[in-house]
Design an enzyme around this catalytic site. Structure first.
Site: not given
Length: 380
Positions: A124, A240, A338, A364
């Site tokens: 959070a 990270d 497609i 993120e």
């Protein structure tokens, strides 16, 4: 330099792929339609070890590396990006910071619960007014004797509706900016903590994404993760790591879209020819396949650096997330193209892939934030 997966990683890939095809793919469309959290699937995945892949064996996990986690996230996300991110969040955004920054008491209390699926985890950080600028958090903590008193609101929290363990970030003093941020482990049943609005999302619709509300929420002081003022560092390092997973998730979505487009091009005829016989369609397929493989290698490289113990890999994880998310958007767009008109209907899963892929460029850390991170690392 070795581009081959080891035998254990190949087994993980095969196991995840088979499970995704046999169990997840058949329910993915339905849970996307209803927004239902896939409790039974998550329970099964926990039993198979997927929910605690990077948790060490001494705490009940599988004790695997981050490359293995990326491989599994890709395979699961091919079938359902929602389930892929539920698994990724539990591993990288909740279990990992507790393992990396927690004390022994915290590790022994919470990691076994996350590893076995007895508890789902959440992370959070985002707030209604704070997204890309986490140093400006508005959620506060103050001293309440034996407790910290937590006040504020969190928004867009994956797993929130089902989670029991939350890694929550708040500030002791907004004037201190990033230096005042702390990380806390918050349990769902703590006094003053409630779940707010369930988000009606464009994609990733089965992730129990909800708002968190803290009103003088009493958090035991022993649940401080790391030290006072260390929260920003914990959040950035954790992101990270987790961006590797989002890169893997993006690759999974893109691969699913490519495979469906390739199969459709071999079934559908126009002007008396199969679609794949047209050079323009071949160009689309070639672009998709090439960029997906490039994205996959960026993800694997970032995971490799993490597994190798390189202290900082912000640039590489941001590159992986940034490029892979772009590839996911492009591949899903081309897959719909497609498929033509059929791709714009819910009769085919490519429209779901497209909706899911969009979030890869947002959560993120947006693509714009990833470029800032990459540029700063290049300039330093």
């Amino acid at each position: 330099m070795n581009f081959e997966l080891n035998e254990n990683q190949k087994l993980i890939q095969e196991t995840a792929r088979r499970y995704a095809q046999e169990r997840i793919e058949k329910i993915a469309g339905e849970i996307d339609r209803t927004g239902e959290f896939p409790k039974e699937i998550i329970k099964e995945m926990a039993e198979m070890g997927f929910m605690g892949m990077i948790i060490p064996e001494e705490y009940g996990g599988a004790g695997l590396d981050f490359t293995s986690l990326a491989i599994a996230v890709e395979e699961i996300s091919k079938a359902s990006a929602s389930i892929g991110v539920i698994m990724a969040v539990n591993n990288s955004l909740c279990a990992y910071p507790i393992f990396q920054f927690g004390n022994e008491e915290q590790k022994r209390k919470y990691l076994p619960l996350l590893a076995t699926g007895e508890a789902i985890g959440a992370f959070a950080l985002t707030e209604p007014n704070v997204g890309s600028d986490p140093a400006s958090l508005e959620t506060t903590i103050k001293d309440g004797g034996d407790y910290f008193l937590l006040n504020g609101t969190k928004r867009f929290i994956t797993n929130a509706g089902e989670a029991k363990i939350f890694v929550v970030f708040a500030t002791i003093d907004r004037n201190l900016k990033h230096k005042g941020i702390c990380a806390l482990i918050v349990e769902r049943d703590y006094e003053g903590f409630s779940i707010g609005k369930h988000e009606d999302l464009l994609g990733l619709r089965s992730t129990a994404n909800c708002e968190l509300i803290f009103e003088d929420c009493k958090v035991p002081k022993r649940n401080l993760l790391g030290e006072i003022g260390q929260g920003f560092k914990i959040a950035m390092h954790t992101l990270d790591v987790s961006r590797i997973d989002i890169g893997a998730q993006s690759v999974g979505i893109a691969q699913a879209a490519f495979e469906k487009a390739l199969a459709y091009s071999k079934e559908r005829k126009q002007f008396g020819k199969y679609l794949y016989e047209f050079e323009m369609i071949q160009e689309m397929l070639a672009d998709m396949a090439t960029k997906i493989q490039a994205a996959r290698l960026l993800v694997y490289y970032a995971a490799f650096l993490k597994d190798k113990g390189v202290p900082r890999f912000s640039k590489e994880s941001s590159m992986a997330k940034y490029f892979a998310s772009q590839v996911a958007m492009e591949a899903t767009r081309l897959a719909i193209q497609i498929h033509g008109g059929y791709g714009y209907t819910k009769d085919y899963p490519v429209e779901r892939y497209y909706r899911d892929a969009k979030c890869m460029e947002i959560y993120e850390g947006t693509s714009e934030i990833q470029k800032i991170v990459i540029a700063r690392n290049l300039i330093e």
